[in-house]
Design an enzyme around this catalytic site. Structure first.
Site, mmCIF file in Angstrom:
data_model
loop_
_atom_site.group_PDB
_atom_site.id
_atom_site.type_symbol
_atom_site.label_atom_id
_atom_site.label_comp_id
_atom_site.label_asym_id
_atom_site.label_seq_id
_atom_site.Cartn_x
_atom_site.Cartn_y
_atom_site.Cartn_z
ATOM 1 N N ASP A 1 5.529 -7.214 -2.315
ATOM 2 C CA ASP A 1 5.692 -7.011 -0.868
ATOM 3 C C ASP A 1 6.927 -7.796 -0.440
ATOM 4 O OD1 ASP A 1 3.436 -5.875 1.369
ATOM 5 O OD2 ASP A 1 5.051 -7.108 2.183
ATOM 6 N N THR B 1 2.062 8.335 2.818
ATOM 7 C CA THR B 1 1.997 9.683 3.387
ATOM 8 C C THR B 1 3.387 10.047 3.914
ATOM 9 O OG1 THR B 1 -0.289 9.269 4.006
ATOM 10 C CG2 THR B 1 0.813 11.135 5.074
ATOM 11 N N PHE C 1 -6.370 9.334 -0.031
ATOM 12 C CA PHE C 1 -7.331 9.867 0.945
ATOM 13 C C PHE C 1 -8.385 8.841 1.336
ATOM 14 C CE2 PHE C 1 -5.642 13.325 -1.578
ATOM 15 C CZ PHE C 1 -5.205 14.200 -0.593
ATOM 16 N N LYS D 1 -2.163 16.345 1.778
ATOM 17 C CA LYS D 1 -2.501 15.122 2.530
ATOM 18 C C LYS D 1 -2.434 15.372 4.036
ATOM 19 C CE LYS D 1 -3.217 11.036 3.910
ATOM 20 N NZ LYS D 1 -4.581 10.532 3.936
ATOM 21 N N CYS E 1 -3.577 6.256 10.563
ATOM 22 C CA CYS E 1 -3.226 7.518 9.890
ATOM 23 C C CYS E 1 -3.260 8.735 10.806
ATOM 24 C CB CYS E 1 -4.158 7.742 8.702
ATOM 25 S SG CYS E 1 -3.798 6.608 7.349
ATOM 26 N N LYS F 1 -0.512 9.121 13.679
ATOM 27 C CA LYS F 1 0.876 9.253 13.202
ATOM 28 C C LYS F 1 1.038 10.486 12.305
ATOM 29 C CE LYS F 1 1.211 6.539 8.944
ATOM 30 N NZ LYS F 1 1.493 7.612 8.012
ATOM 31 N N LYS G 1 -12.268 1.633 14.117
ATOM 32 C CA LYS G 1 -13.593 2.044 13.641
ATOM 33 C C LYS G 1 -14.244 0.822 13.014
ATOM 34 C CE LYS G 1 -12.204 3.736 9.098
ATOM 35 N NZ LYS G 1 -12.282 4.831 8.157
ATOM 36 N N ARG H 1 -4.365 -0.511 14.765
ATOM 37 C CA ARG H 1 -3.290 0.444 15.040
ATOM 38 C C ARG H 1 -3.860 1.694 15.737
ATOM 39 N NH1 ARG H 1 -0.371 0.187 9.154
ATOM 40 N NH2 ARG H 1 -2.530 -0.103 8.517
HETATM 41 N N1 LIG Z 1 -4.347 2.748 5.818
HETATM 42 C C1 LIG Z 1 -4.968 3.769 5.250
HETATM 43 O O1 LIG Z 1 -6.194 3.819 5.209
HETATM 44 C C2 LIG Z 1 -4.187 4.871 4.607
HETATM 45 C C3 LIG Z 1 -4.877 5.931 3.968
HETATM 46 C C4 LIG Z 1 -4.153 6.942 3.354
HETATM 47 C C5 LIG Z 1 -2.762 6.892 3.373
HETATM 48 N N2 LIG Z 1 -2.117 5.869 4.011
HETATM 49 C C6 LIG Z 1 -0.657 5.831 3.959
HETATM 50 O O2 LIG Z 1 -0.271 4.823 3.032
HETATM 51 C C7 LIG Z 1 0.942 4.188 3.471
HETATM 52 C C8 LIG Z 1 0.712 2.695 3.619
HETATM 53 O O3 LIG Z 1 -0.231 2.473 4.631
HETATM 54 P P1 LIG Z 1 -0.896 1.042 4.868
HETATM 55 O O4 LIG Z 1 -1.949 1.236 5.898
HETATM 56 O O5 LIG Z 1 -1.256 0.443 3.565
HETATM 57 O O6 LIG Z 1 0.358 0.258 5.500
HETATM 58 P P2 LIG Z 1 0.472 -1.320 5.756
HETATM 59 O O7 LIG Z 1 1.367 -1.453 6.918
HETATM 60 O O8 LIG Z 1 -0.891 -1.942 5.785
HETATM 61 O O9 LIG Z 1 1.199 -1.870 4.446
HETATM 62 C C9 LIG Z 1 2.525 -1.588 4.109
HETATM 63 C C10 LIG Z 1 3.065 -2.800 3.356
HETATM 64 O O10 LIG Z 1 4.330 -2.456 2.800
HETATM 65 C C11 LIG Z 1 5.150 -3.616 2.849
HETATM 66 N N3 LIG Z 1 6.545 -3.256 2.621
HETATM 67 C C12 LIG Z 1 7.466 -2.772 3.500
HETATM 68 N N4 LIG Z 1 8.641 -2.561 2.859
HETATM 69 C C13 LIG Z 1 8.459 -2.902 1.562
HETATM 70 C C14 LIG Z 1 9.308 -2.909 0.403
HETATM 71 N N5 LIG Z 1 10.571 -2.512 0.454
HETATM 72 N N6 LIG Z 1 8.776 -3.318 -0.764
HETATM 73 C C15 LIG Z 1 7.484 -3.715 -0.849
HETATM 74 N N7 LIG Z 1 6.645 -3.740 0.216
HETATM 75 C C16 LIG Z 1 7.137 -3.346 1.397
HETATM 76 C C17 LIG Z 1 4.816 -4.201 4.220
HETATM 77 O O11 LIG Z 1 5.229 -5.556 4.314
HETATM 78 C C18 LIG Z 1 3.297 -4.023 4.260
HETATM 79 O O12 LIG Z 1 2.621 -5.144 3.728
HETATM 80 C C19 LIG Z 1 1.328 4.887 4.780
HETATM 81 O O13 LIG Z 1 2.209 5.933 4.485
HETATM 82 C C20 LIG Z 1 0.000 5.443 5.255
HETATM 83 O O14 LIG Z 1 0.171 6.582 6.065
HETATM 84 C C21 LIG Z 1 -2.792 4.864 4.613
#
Ligand SMILES: NC(=O)c1ccc[n+]([C@@H]2O[C@H](COP(=O)([O-])OP(=O)(O)OC[C@H]3O[C@@H](n4cnc5c(N)ncnc54)[C@H](O)[C@@H]3O)[C@@H](O)[C@H]2O)c1
Length: 433
Positions: free
Chosen positions: A35, A123, A152, A204, A260, A263, A320, A327
């Site tokens: 990260d 996504t 998912f 997705k 999710c 957005k 939830k 968010r």
């Molecule tokens: N949250 C969910 O339940 C969920 C479910 C399915 C899909 N997604 C998708 O997965 C993706 C991530 O979602 P999330 O909720 O985990 O996001 P998040 O914001 O919780 O985590 C993203 C992480 O990426 C890090 N980051 C940013 N730039 C970086 C880099 N260059 N190198 C390494 N790390 C970096 C950020 O610091 C952060 O910790 C999104 O596209 C989201 O739409 C999320």
């Protein structure tokens, strides 16, 4: 490509990256999570989990020998067979997905001279994989594979969802790259959908759109129930037993939120628009959801008239239960509207310890949040709310209005406790008390 033991680099230590990393370690792979936030990596190295996700702390602890955390790209990529991209893709002002974090990861990849596959978990809009493929080729990384492996999992049940998914989707340009990613999931008992990259990206977005459509559908049915004297809880049960329909995502409430659905719906709407298509149904789904969050305000007006100087307690803030994710939480819209109407807002949530809105008083307990209130609004169906002594709570309130924004609690019980009760879509159950 070797399948065992494999080394996986996961970029992004957020909700998805941490769950992906921990679950792959549980499956026996060696995982390094990278990260860019130092405090996050430091905490993980100390064994602290920076997010609330049930079961994740145990999984990380149990697999600590196979899991490392780093800020350094070179450390992460060293010896990696797979580079998972799990960074955020938030919306831009236009509604398009902001892919800047994805491009940073792709551009930061060092020259890799051995077999390796970049796997997209984030996504992303349809067409992103092709653009990443071109970028890798331009950088002389033609031998590096690219696979779309969308996620998912749902927050709150993400660990279980990852280990026991309904399906694993693997979209690849080259068969062998897809084989490698499918093999990573050995030990997971689920069908693997193999397809091209664009279709995986669309699966997705379309899956989320289908779920959101069901939510907005049942919310509209709920609104018509209120107007006509039906009870949406019974209606949902009655239609959900139809095998062609099924029972899930048919709970009426204050609308969807989270990181999710809002957005991804905007991103799909924008993707369609950019391609010259007006996605009418999705536009309606989004608009219904926006209006749904605000209907609670109308219910409060119905009982209290003006909300100026009224005390309103919001119970549950997270979008939830079983997550600390705020968010796009409906509670943010509700709190904002209540403050704008001049109400005094208190709030309780078992894991969220603050709300980024000036003027909301956070309470340690439900009882404290509700003391002196004119109305309580159940926003998030945390199970703790089923254990509250509502008769005792009602005694401490100025006016006893209960708006159950999730149709969680038994309305007769609440009336017995002295409340005038409103649910969502429950006219037949005596909603407008
Ligand atoms: N949250 C969910 O339940 C969920 C479910 C399915 C899909 N997604 C998708 O997965 C993706 C991530 O979602 P999330 O909720 O985990 O996001 P998040 O914001 O919780 O985590 C993203 C992480 O990426 C890090 N980051 C940013 N730039 C970086 C880099 N260059 N190198 C390494 N790390 C970096 C950020 O610091 C952060 O910790 C999104 O596209 C989201 O739409 C999320």
């Amino acid at each position: 490509m070797s399948t065992s033991p494999t080394r996986i680099a996961v970029f992004g230590a957020g909700y998805v990256g941490l769950v992906t990393g921990a679950c792959f370690a549980e499956l026996g792979h060696s995982v390094v999570v990278r990260d860019i936030v130092g405090a996050r990596i430091d905490a993980l190295r100390r064994g602290e989990v920076p997010i609330y996700e049930p079961g994740l702390d145990d999984l990380l602890a149990r697999n600590s020998e196979r899991l490392t955390f780093t800020l350094d790209v070179a450390d992460a990529i060293e010896g990696a067979d797979f580079v998972y991209v799990a960074v955020g893709t938030p919306p831009t002002y236009s509604g398009d997905a902001d892919l800047s974090a994805v491009w940073t990861v792709v551009d930061e990849l060092p020259v890799i001279d051995r077999p390796c596959t970049v796997v997209m978990k984030s996504t992303v809009p349809v067409g992103t994989g092709l653009r990443v493929r071109h970028r890798l080729d331009e950088r002389g990384l033609e031998h590096v594979g690219y696979v779309s492996n969308p996620e998912f999992t749902a927050e709150g049940t993400a660990v279980k969802d990852f280990m026991r998914p309904d399906r694993v989707v693997v979209g690849a340009f080259r068969e062998e790259d897809g084989d490698g990613v499918a093999a990573l999931h050995a030990g997971i008992d689920a069908p693997v959908v193999r397809c091209d990259v664009a279709s995986a990206e669309m699966i997705k977005l379309a899956a989320n759109a289908a779920l959101m459509t069901r939510i907005s559908f049942i919310n509209e049915i709920a609104n018509v129930c209120e107007a006509t004297g039906a009870d949406v809880v019974r209606v949902a049960e009655g239609i959900g037993l139809d095998r062609r329909i099924g029972p899930s995502f048919l709970r009426a409430g204050v609308g969807y939120g989270g990181s999710c659905f809002p957005k991804d719906s905007l991103a799909l709407k924008q993707l369609a628009a950019n391609s010259g298509y007006h996605f009418q149904l999705l536009n309606a789904v989004i608009e219904v959801n926006e209006l749904q969050k605000r209907r609670v305000i109308g219910k409060l007006h119905h009982h209290l008239g003006s909300l100026r100087d009224r005390n309103v307690a919001l119970l549950g803030l997270a979008f939830k239960p079983h997550t600390d994710d705020m968010r796009e939480a409906p509670s943010l819209v509700l709190a904002g509207r209540l403050l704008a109407e001049g109400a005094n807002v208190s709030a309780w949530d078992p894991v969220v310890d603050g709300i980024d809105l000036h003027g909301v008083r956070m309470a340690e307990t439900v009882e404290d949040a509700a003391a002196g209130a004119d109305a309580v609004v159940l926003v998030t169906e945390w199970p703790q709310l089923a254990e509250v002594d509502w008769s005792a709570v009602a005694q401490t309130m100025r006016t006893k209005i209960f708006v159950d924004g999730r149709n969680m609690l038994d309305q007769e019980m609440l009336r017995g406790a002295g409340f005038a009760v409103e649910g969502i879509g429950r006219a037949a159950a005596g909603g407008a008390a």
